[in-house]
Motif scaffolding. Structure first.
Motif, mmCIF file in Angstrom:
data_model
loop_
_atom_site.group_PDB
_atom_site.id
_atom_site.type_symbol
_atom_site.label_atom_id
_atom_site.label_comp_id
_atom_site.label_asym_id
_atom_site.label_seq_id
_atom_site.Cartn_x
_atom_site.Cartn_y
_atom_site.Cartn_z
ATOM 1 N N SER A 268 0.876 -1.180 0.013
ATOM 2 C CA SER A 268 -0.132 -0.122 0.114
ATOM 3 C C SER A 268 1.007 1.101 0.081
ATOM 4 C CB SER A 268 -0.787 -0.045 1.194
ATOM 5 O OG SER A 268 -1.532 1.279 1.318
ATOM 6 N N HIS A 269 0.365 2.335 -0.697
ATOM 7 C CA HIS A 269 1.144 3.524 -0.476
ATOM 8 C C HIS A 269 0.637 4.098 0.847
ATOM 9 C CE1 HIS A 269 2.526 3.850 -4.370
ATOM 10 N NE2 HIS A 269 1.531 3.569 -5.190
ATOM 11 N N ALA A 270 1.473 5.094 1.169
ATOM 12 C CA ALA A 270 1.353 5.632 2.647
ATOM 13 C C ALA A 270 0.171 6.703 2.666
ATOM 14 C CB ALA A 270 2.667 6.359 3.028
ATOM 15 N N ARG A 271 -0.873 6.262 2.185
ATOM 16 C CA ARG A 271 -2.139 7.415 2.488
ATOM 17 C C ARG A 271 -3.237 6.475 3.118
ATOM 18 N NH1 ARG A 271 -1.306 11.458 -0.821
ATOM 19 N NH2 ARG A 271 0.401 11.139 -2.523
ATOM 20 N N GLU A 272 -3.851 7.295 3.839
ATOM 21 C CA GLU A 272 -4.659 6.689 4.790
ATOM 22 C C GLU A 272 -6.100 5.712 4.202
ATOM 23 O OE1 GLU A 272 -8.507 7.892 8.486
ATOM 24 O OE2 GLU A 272 -6.545 9.237 7.776
ATOM 25 N N GLN B 179 -5.709 -11.354 16.474
ATOM 26 C CA GLN B 179 -5.779 -12.850 16.150
ATOM 27 C C GLN B 179 -4.602 -13.092 14.834
ATOM 28 O OE1 GLN B 179 -8.226 -10.745 15.355
ATOM 29 N NE2 GLN B 179 -9.086 -11.018 13.265
ATOM 30 N N THR B 180 -4.478 -12.005 14.305
ATOM 31 C CA THR B 180 -3.465 -12.144 13.236
ATOM 32 C C THR B 180 -1.927 -11.744 13.814
ATOM 33 O OG1 THR B 180 -4.918 -11.679 11.624
ATOM 34 C CG2 THR B 180 -2.667 -11.177 10.958
ATOM 35 N N HIS B 181 -1.080 -12.399 13.434
ATOM 36 C CA HIS B 181 0.429 -12.079 13.635
ATOM 37 C C HIS B 181 0.889 -10.897 12.529
ATOM 38 C CE1 HIS B 181 4.965 -12.835 13.355
ATOM 39 N NE2 HIS B 181 4.850 -12.212 14.684
ATOM 40 N N TRP B 182 0.966 -9.672 13.155
ATOM 41 C CA TRP B 182 1.243 -8.329 12.221
ATOM 42 C C TRP B 182 2.709 -8.433 11.955
ATOM 43 C CZ3 TRP B 182 -2.425 -7.097 8.993
ATOM 44 C CH2 TRP B 182 -3.992 -7.392 9.327
ATOM 45 N N ARG B 183 3.156 -7.936 10.755
ATOM 46 C CA ARG B 183 4.352 -7.659 10.916
ATOM 47 C C ARG B 183 4.367 -6.287 9.731
ATOM 48 N NH1 ARG B 183 7.703 -12.485 8.457
ATOM 49 N NH2 ARG B 183 9.472 -11.128 8.639
ATOM 50 N N LEU B 184 5.725 -5.492 10.038
ATOM 51 C CA LEU B 184 5.396 -4.290 9.149
ATOM 52 C C LEU B 184 6.533 -4.022 8.136
ATOM 53 C CD1 LEU B 184 3.974 -1.380 8.542
ATOM 54 C CD2 LEU B 184 5.782 -0.277 10.205
ATOM 55 N N GLN B 185 6.510 -3.581 7.022
ATOM 56 C CA GLN B 185 7.694 -3.600 6.027
ATOM 57 C C GLN B 185 7.492 -2.163 5.523
ATOM 58 O OE1 GLN B 185 8.650 -6.394 2.768
ATOM 59 N NE2 GLN B 185 9.261 -4.742 1.584
ATOM 60 N N TYR B 186 8.572 -1.344 5.672
ATOM 61 C CA TYR B 186 8.649 -0.059 5.231
ATOM 62 C C TYR B 186 9.704 0.211 4.123
ATOM 63 C CZ TYR B 186 7.652 4.918 4.885
ATOM 64 O OH TYR B 186 7.121 6.152 4.238
ATOM 65 N N VAL C 263 2.247 -5.992 6.140
ATOM 66 C CA VAL C 263 1.814 -5.030 5.607
ATOM 67 C C VAL C 263 2.994 -4.074 5.049
ATOM 68 C CG1 VAL C 263 0.445 -2.786 5.895
ATOM 69 C CG2 VAL C 263 -0.239 -4.608 7.179
ATOM 70 N N HIS C 264 2.941 -3.836 3.689
ATOM 71 C CA HIS C 264 4.236 -3.105 3.189
ATOM 72 C C HIS C 264 3.826 -1.832 2.824
ATOM 73 C CE1 HIS C 264 6.750 -3.436 -0.537
ATOM 74 N NE2 HIS C 264 7.228 -2.568 0.389
ATOM 75 N N ILE C 265 4.502 -1.064 3.310
ATOM 76 C CA ILE C 265 4.208 0.614 2.991
ATOM 77 C C ILE C 265 5.300 0.923 2.294
ATOM 78 C CG2 ILE C 265 3.774 2.908 4.007
ATOM 79 C CD1 ILE C 265 2.954 1.495 6.647
ATOM 80 N N VAL C 266 4.896 1.631 1.226
ATOM 81 C CA VAL C 266 5.772 2.429 0.221
ATOM 82 C C VAL C 266 5.623 3.681 0.242
ATOM 83 C CG1 VAL C 266 4.477 1.815 -1.774
ATOM 84 C CG2 VAL C 266 6.930 2.177 -1.802
ATOM 85 N N ASN C 267 6.845 4.672 0.058
ATOM 86 C CA ASN C 267 6.771 5.917 0.079
ATOM 87 C C ASN C 267 8.309 6.364 -0.459
ATOM 88 O OD1 ASN C 267 5.502 8.352 0.648
ATOM 89 N ND2 ASN C 267 6.817 8.833 2.456
#
Length: 573
Positions: free
Chosen positions: A103-107, A167-174, A125-129
Motif C-alpha cells: 500500500s502507498h502511505a495514504r490513509e 488474532q493475526t500475527h502482524w509485521r510491518l515492512q517499510y 503490511v508493506h508501506i511504500v513511500n
C-alpha cells in the motif's frame, strides 16, 4: 549517434565509506526470500493474471519453498482485494507461509489494505513511500519534513488498525521507494523514525526495505549504500534489512549479492527477473548462484522445467533460451572445442565426486535436466560433440580417428543443409555412411574352416548385384577375409581394428570398426554391427571397401577373377 554524455548524465556519488567491509566478506547463508511475482511481477504484465492463474503461481511459489509472498496490491483494484480474501477465506495459505500486501502511505489505501487481510493467520503490511529529491519535488511536491511526517503517520495508522485484530500475527515492512537516489542522511532519518513509530524490538522486528527502484549506479555503489545504512540505522537488532534490486543496468543479481555481503538479510524479487521496465532481480539465478558456491539456498528448483512451465502459463511470458540455469540452451554446447572438453570431463567423472566438468559450472541434473541436450550438433560442432552424442544416445563409442573422419562428413552435411542435426538425424547419417553402404559390395554370409595357416574363409557377397564367392586364408578370420577381398585386385591392408559391445543381455550386439588403407595410402573406416563379432568384423571390412571403391577399382566388374558360386544351404559363421 551517441555523443559525449557528460552534460546529460553524471555518475551517482556513493556515500562516504572509506573503510567499507563488504569486499572482504563472502555469503555463507541464504537470505530471507520474498517473492513479489504476484504483485510487482503481475503489475508488469501486458495482461495481468486472473485469479486462477495467480492461484496456480501462488501454489508454485509455495512448492518452491517461499515463506514470504507478496500476493497483491488490494487497495488498487477489486480483483486484487478479492484474491487476498479468497486466499484467506478458503484457507489456501500454508501454515508456514506469510502473505504480504502493498500500500502507498495514504490513509484510505491503508485502511482498505488492512481490511483485505482480516482473519489472516500471519501477514506483512508493506508501506511504500518515495523519498528521493526528484520525487519529493517533481512528483509529490513535498518537503523533507512533509515526506517524513507522511511516513510516520502511515506507520502509526497501521499499528492502530492492526492492534484491533490481535488474532493475526502482524509485521510491518517499510520501503523507501527510490532509495538509491535518496540522500543517505535523509534515508536513515526516515528509517529510524518509522522503526520508532512501529515500536520495533528484537522480538518484533520491522522490515526496512531499501530498493534500487531504479538502478542508478554500479553494484558496488549499491553495496556501499547498504553497508552505510547497516552501520548507521538505529535499533539494528530490531531491524531486518531488506533489498529489492531492479535491473535497469542489467546488474541486479550482482547488486543483490554484494548487498548481502554489505549487511542485507532479505531479498525481494521475481522468478526469472520479471518486473517493471527491465525487471526485478532474478531469484532463480540468485538462489542457484548460492547453490553453486556450496550454500543451501532454501528454495527447491530441482524440477526447473515445471517451474518454467508454470511461470510461462501464468504470466504469458517466455523464459529466454539463454536464461541462466533455466533456459533451453544454457547447458548446451555447439562449439567443437567446448564439446570436446565437456566429453572429456564426463569421461573422467567419478560417481559422487565434486562436479568438475569443463564449461559446465553446474550439474544439469540438479535442476532436473538430463545430459541429452548438453551437446548438440550444427556446423560449428567438432568430433568430440559428435562422438558424445553417438555414445550417449546409441552406445556407440567411436575410435578417435573415426571421430575425425565422421566429423568431416557431418560438417559437409551441416554446411549443405544448415540448422541443427539432432541425435536421430546424426545416427541416420552415420548409418548411411558406414552401416548401410552396400554398393558395389554387399555381404551375404560366410563360412570359416580350419587351415594349416590358421583359418580359411568362403565369403559370399554380391558385386553390383552379381553373387560371388571369395576365398582367403589367414591367421584369423579377419586376415582371411582381407585376403579374400584382395582378390578383387584392390590390395588393402588393415590399419586399425577395434570392437565394442553395444547393449547387454540378449539384445547385445557387437560393433566392429576397421580402418583400411589402400596401396596409395588412402584410408577409410568401415563399421559393422551384428550379434556375432566375426560377422560384425567382416561387415566392417566390406563397409570400408565400399568406401574405398574407387581406389580399389571395384567399379569395374571384369576385374573379378572368380566364378559365381552357390551359397551353401546351411551357411554359418
Amino acid at each position: 549517434m551517441l555523443t559525449d554524455p557528460s552534460h546529460k548524465y553524471r555518475p551517482f556519488p556513493p556515500p562516504a565509506l572509506a573503510d567499507r567491509q563488504w569486499p572482504n566478506r563472502t555469503i555463507s547463508q541464504a537470505p530471507i526470500w520474498m517473492s513479489t511475482d504476484l504483485r510487482d511481477g503481475n503489475q508488469a504484465l501486458f495482461e495481468p493474471m486472473d485469479a486462477e492463474r495467480k492461484l496456480r503461481l501462488f501454489r508454485t511459489l509455495c512448492g518452491i519453498g517461499f515463506k514470504e509472498i507478496e500476493v497483491a496490491f488490494p487497495s488498487a483494484s477489486q480483483t486484487d482485494f478479492d484474491f487476498v480474501r479468497r486466499l484467506i477465506d478458503e484457507a489456501l495459505i500454508p501454515d508456514d507461509v506469510t502473505i504480504e500486501v502493498l500500500s502507498h502511505a495514504r490513509e484510505p489505501l491503508l485502511r482498505r489494505t488492512v481490511e483485505a487481510l482480516h482473519g489472516a493467520r500471519s501477514a506483512i503490511v508493506h508501506i511504500v513511500n518515495a523519498t528521493s529529491q526528484p520525487f519529493r519535488e517533481l512528483v509529490l511536491g513535498m518537503s523533507r519534513a512533509e515526506v517524513l511526517a507522511m511516513a510516520i503517520d502511515a506507520v502509526r495508522l497501521v499499528k492502530q488498525l492492526t492492534a484491533d485484530q490481535p488474532q493475526t500475527h502482524w509485521r510491518l515492512q517499510y520501503s523507501l521507494e527510490t532509495f538509491t537516489a535518496t540522500e543517505p542522511d535523509f534515508a536513515v532519518e526516515v528509517c529510524d523514525a518509522v522503526s520508532a513509530a512501529w515500536g520495533a524490538t528484537p522480538d518484533n522486528k520491522i522490515i526496512l526495505n531499501l530498493p534500487s527502484s531504479v538502478e542508478t549506479a554500479t553494484p558496488n555503489v549499491y553495496a556501499d549504500q547498504i553497508e552505510w545504512m547497516h552501520r548507521h540505522i538505529a535499533r539494528r537488532d530490531s531491524v531486518i534489512l531488506s533489498v529489492h534490486p531492479h535491473n535497469d543496468r542489467g546488474t541486479a543479481v550482482a547488486a543483490a549479492e554484494l548487498a548481502l555481503m554489505a549487511g542485507a538479510e532479505r531479498v525481494e524479487g521475481c522468478l526469472f527477473g520479471n518486473g517493471e521496465r527491465t525487471g526485478n532481480v532474478d531469484l532463480v539465478t540468485l538462489a542457484l548462484n548460492l547453490y553453486t558456491q556450496g550454500v543451501a539456498p532454501g528454495l527447491d528448483f530441482s524440477d526447473i522445467q515445471k517451474v518454467v512451465g508454470d511461470f510461462e502459463a501464468c504470466t504469458g511470458l517466455s523464459v529466454p533460451p539463454r536464461q541462466p540455469y533455466a533456459g533451453e540452451l544454457v547447458f548446451t554446447a555447439f562449439s567443437g572445442s567446448h564439446q570436446d572438453a565437456i566429453k572429456k570431463g564426463f569421461a573422467a567423472r567419478q560417481p559422487d565426486s565434486v562436479w568438475n566438468v569443463p564449461y559446465l559450472p553446474f550439474d544439469p541434473a540438479d535442476v532436473g535436466r538430463g545430459y541429452d541436450a548438453v551437446i548438440r550438433i550444427n556446423s560449428q560442432s567438432g568430433k568430440g560433440g559428435i562422438a558424445h552424442l553417438l555414445e550417449s544416445h546409441f552406445g556407440v563409442v567411436l575410435p578417435r580417428r573415426l571421430q575425425i573422419e565422421f566429423s568431416r562428413v557431418v560438417q559437409q552435411h551441416a554446411d549443405r543443409h544448415g540448422g541443427e542435426i539432432g541425435a536421430e538425424a546424426l545416427w541416420q547419417l552415420f548409418a548411411q555412411t558406414y552401416l548401410d553402404v552396400a554398393k558395389p559390395l554387399r555381404y551375404r554370409c560366410h563360412q570359416l574352416f580350419e587351415h594349416a595357416q590358421g583359418q580359411s574363409i568362403q565369403l559370399h557377397i554380391e558385386w553390383d548385384g552379381q553373387p560371388r564367392t571369395l576365398t582367403g586364408v589367414g591367421n584369423g578370420p579377419i586376415a582371411a577375409a582381407v585376403q579374400a577381398l584382395n582378390c578383387l585386385d584392390g590390395s588393402v591392408s588393415v590399419r586399425s581394428y577395434e570392437e565394442r559391445s553395444i547393449g547387454s543381455g540378449g539384445d547385445a550386439q557387437a560393433c566392429a570398426f576397421v580402418e583400411l588403407a589402400t596401396a596409395n595410402g588412402t584410408t577409410a573406416y568401415g563399421v559393422g554391427m551384428d550379434a556375432n563379432i566375426v560377422s560384425a568384423s567382416i561387415k566392417a571390412l566390406i563397409s570400408a571397401c565400399n568406401r574405398l571403391a574407387d581406389d580399389m577399382g571395384l567399379c569395374n566388374l571384369t576385374k573379378l577373377n572368380t566364378s559365381p558360386a552357390p551359397i551353401p544351404a546351411n551357411s554359418a559363421s
